[in-house]
Each structure stands twice: as C-alpha cells, then as structure tokens.
Scaffold this motif. Sequence first.
Motif, PDB file in Angstrom:
ATOM      1  N   VAL A  35       0.837  -1.200   0.000  1.00 55.95           N
ATOM      2  CA  VAL A  35       0.000   0.000   0.000  1.00 55.95           C
ATOM      3  C   VAL A  35       0.873   1.251   0.000  1.00 55.95           C
ATOM      4  O   VAL A  35       2.000   1.232   0.482  1.00 55.95           O
ATOM      5  N   GLY A  36       0.335   2.320  -0.577  1.00 59.85           N
ATOM      6  CA  GLY A  36       1.037   3.598  -0.549  1.00 59.85           C
ATOM      7  C   GLY A  36       2.021   3.762  -1.690  1.00 59.85           C
ATOM      8  O   GLY A  36       2.198   2.868  -2.522  1.00 59.85           O
ATOM      9  N   PRO A  37       2.670   4.913  -1.735  1.00 63.90           N
ATOM     10  CA  PRO A  37       3.555   5.242  -2.860  1.00 63.90           C
ATOM     11  C   PRO A  37       4.941   4.659  -2.729  1.00 63.90           C
ATOM     12  O   PRO A  37       5.346   4.184  -1.663  1.00 63.90           O
ATOM     13  N   VAL A  38       5.672   4.700  -3.833  1.00 65.65           N
ATOM     14  CA  VAL A  38       7.123   4.527  -3.790  1.00 65.65           C
ATOM     15  C   VAL A  38       7.704   5.943  -3.800  1.00 65.65           C
ATOM     16  O   VAL A  38       7.202   6.818  -4.509  1.00 65.65           O
ATOM     17  N   VAL A  39       8.707   6.172  -2.967  1.00 68.37           N
ATOM     18  CA  VAL A  39       9.261   7.516  -2.770  1.00 68.37           C
ATOM     19  C   VAL A  39      10.759   7.494  -3.046  1.00 68.37           C
ATOM     20  O   VAL A  39      11.465   6.576  -2.611  1.00 68.37           O
ATOM     21  N   ALA A  40      11.249   8.484  -3.755  1.00 66.75           N
ATOM     22  CA  ALA A  40      12.685   8.619  -3.994  1.00 66.75           C
ATOM     23  C   ALA A  40      13.197   9.918  -3.382  1.00 66.75           C
ATOM     24  O   ALA A  40      12.475  10.923  -3.324  1.00 66.75           O
ATOM     25  N   GLY A  41      14.445   9.868  -2.937  1.00 68.95           N
ATOM     26  CA  GLY A  41      15.107  11.062  -2.421  1.00 68.95           C
ATOM     27  C   GLY A  41      16.393  11.302  -3.187  1.00 68.95           C
ATOM     28  O   GLY A  41      17.167  10.367  -3.418  1.00 68.95           O
ATOM     29  N   ASN A  47       2.747   1.033  12.271  1.00 70.42           N
ATOM     30  CA  ASN A  47       3.612  -0.051  12.750  1.00 70.42           C
ATOM     31  C   ASN A  47       4.321  -0.787  11.611  1.00 70.42           C
ATOM     32  O   ASN A  47       5.526  -1.008  11.672  1.00 70.42           O
ATOM     33  N   HIS A  48       3.572  -1.165  10.587  1.00 70.13           N
ATOM     34  CA  HIS A  48       4.176  -1.988   9.530  1.00 70.13           C
ATOM     35  C   HIS A  48       4.506  -1.211   8.260  1.00 70.13           C
ATOM     36  O   HIS A  48       5.174  -1.731   7.359  1.00 70.13           O
ATOM     37  N   LYS A  49       4.048   0.062   8.184  1.00 64.96           N
ATOM     38  CA  LYS A  49       4.346   0.951   7.041  1.00 64.96           C
ATOM     39  C   LYS A  49       3.907   0.377   5.690  1.00 64.96           C
ATOM     40  O   LYS A  49       4.415   0.761   4.646  1.00 64.96           O
ATOM     41  N   GLY A  50       2.970  -0.561   5.742  1.00 67.80           N
ATOM     42  CA  GLY A  50       2.438  -1.118   4.491  1.00 67.80           C
ATOM     43  C   GLY A  50       3.111  -2.391   4.034  1.00 67.80           C
ATOM     44  O   GLY A  50       2.673  -3.010   3.058  1.00 67.80           O
ATOM     45  N   TYR A  51       4.192  -2.792   4.702  1.00 71.60           N
ATOM     46  CA  TYR A  51       4.870  -4.029   4.319  1.00 71.60           C
ATOM     47  C   TYR A  51       4.005  -5.242   4.685  1.00 71.60           C
ATOM     48  O   TYR A  51       3.204  -5.171   5.614  1.00 71.60           O
ATOM     49  N   PRO A  52       4.156  -6.357   3.960  1.00 67.67           N
ATOM     50  CA  PRO A  52       3.270  -7.509   4.170  1.00 67.67           C
ATOM     51  C   PRO A  52       3.650  -8.356   5.387  1.00 67.67           C
ATOM     52  O   PRO A  52       3.985  -9.539   5.279  1.00 67.67           O
ATOM     53  N   THR A  53       3.591  -7.761   6.563  1.00 65.64           N
ATOM     54  CA  THR A  53       3.821  -8.512   7.799  1.00 65.64           C
ATOM     55  C   THR A  53       2.602  -9.404   8.069  1.00 65.64           C
ATOM     56  O   THR A  53       1.533  -9.219   7.473  1.00 65.64           O
ATOM     57  N   LYS A  54       2.780 -10.345   8.969  1.00 63.74           N
ATOM     58  CA  LYS A  54       1.681 -11.248   9.322  1.00 63.74           C
ATOM     59  C   LYS A  54       0.473 -10.448   9.823  1.00 63.74           C
ATOM     60  O   LYS A  54      -0.666 -10.700   9.438  1.00 63.74           O
TER      61      LYS A  54
END
Length: 214
Positions: A36-42, A172-179
């Motif tokens: 979920v959410g965007p991909v961000v570059a710096g 907490n998980h920032k959108g990563y596929p945690t359990k």
Amino acid sequence: MKTKEKVDLRSIEKRLWQEGYRRIAGVDEAGRGPLVGPVVAGAVILPKDYDLEGLNDSKQLSEKKRNQYYEMIKKEAIAIGIGIVDAKTIDEINIYEASRLAMKLALENLEVSPDYILTDAMPIELDTPLEAIIHGDALSISIAAGSVIAKVTRDRLMEEFDKLHPEYEFKNHKGYPTKRHLELLSKYGPLENYRFTYKPVRALMDKETKKEEV
C-alpha cells in the motif's frame, strides 16, 4: 578471524571531485515491497568532503537514527529533491518503472541542477552523466543520504495515512506484508491506495470475486 574492512562512503564522491564535478546528486528509493502507498525517492546533493559518522543504507539504521540523520541532511545538504509515485501508477507501469519515475522526479525537484548523478543500481536515461552502482546505498554517502530522505519521507506519509485509517495499523508496519498487516487486510479489505497488482492484494480480490459468483 578477519574483521570487515570499513568502507569509505566518500571515496566515489572524492574521485568525482578530482574529475571536476561539483554538484553530485545521490538518489535512492524506498517502498518497493509494501502492499500500500507510494514509492518515494530522495535525491541529495551534499557539500564537498561532507561526512556523517554512521550514515549507511537506511534499511540498516534504526528508526531513531534515520530520523536524526534526516534532520541533519535536511539542514546541511546543498539541495534535496523528493519524488513520489502513487499506488495507482505502480499498478499501471509496474514497481520497477515506478521506482525509476520516482527517481527522475526527485532529480527534477532538486533546487540545484546536478552535474553528475549516482543511483542505487538504477539506470536512468538523462542528459547528465550517471553511474548506477550496485549496493550504492552502502558505498556512496550521497546515495545513503538519498536513501534516508526517501525512507523517512515515506514512513511519515504512512503515519499520516494511519491517522485516517488507524484500524490498519500503518504506523507499525508501514504497508509491508507482515503477518499482522495481512490479517488486517483480510479483515477489512484493501483501501483505494493499495497496490492491486501485488500478489496478496490480488489474491484477496480474487477470493472476494469468487464468493460473489457463488
């Protein structure tokens, strides 16, 4: 036992300064893996001989350290650019191309035009000379700085999104596929800014479609 040799994160930049380049931009992205959410570059241009003890690839740093470095880089960099590509676009063009686009946008958003660009393994077709370095965020201070800017910016976007939808626990998980995230996704279903081409989201949607067809 051999001790691991410490890498001088400034060695690539030192070489480029000796070759006459003065505005070296390092660019990296964060957020390829989340559902979920965007991909961000710096993108970051640092002063000559800039050093920040302990700076490394943002994934190797604690959240506290990343936030500290973020503030220092924001204060001390010559220029910073951010590029954000949303989930809908990721679904349309794929995450690799979306990451490349985010990097291009970050470079375009620099207040100062670079005369040389260092990327973390991403080839980008630009008029400016460019070097795509494998594991660049662990070899170049400019790319490492870009990595921190990208990661902290994205994490803060997810924390803002958490305020709108606290039931998903994005902070907490920032959108990563945690359990835990997968459990919540299954319970509540995907929101608009999920990446529907990503397998766990697609599988859930297929499951719901089959239920409706029964």
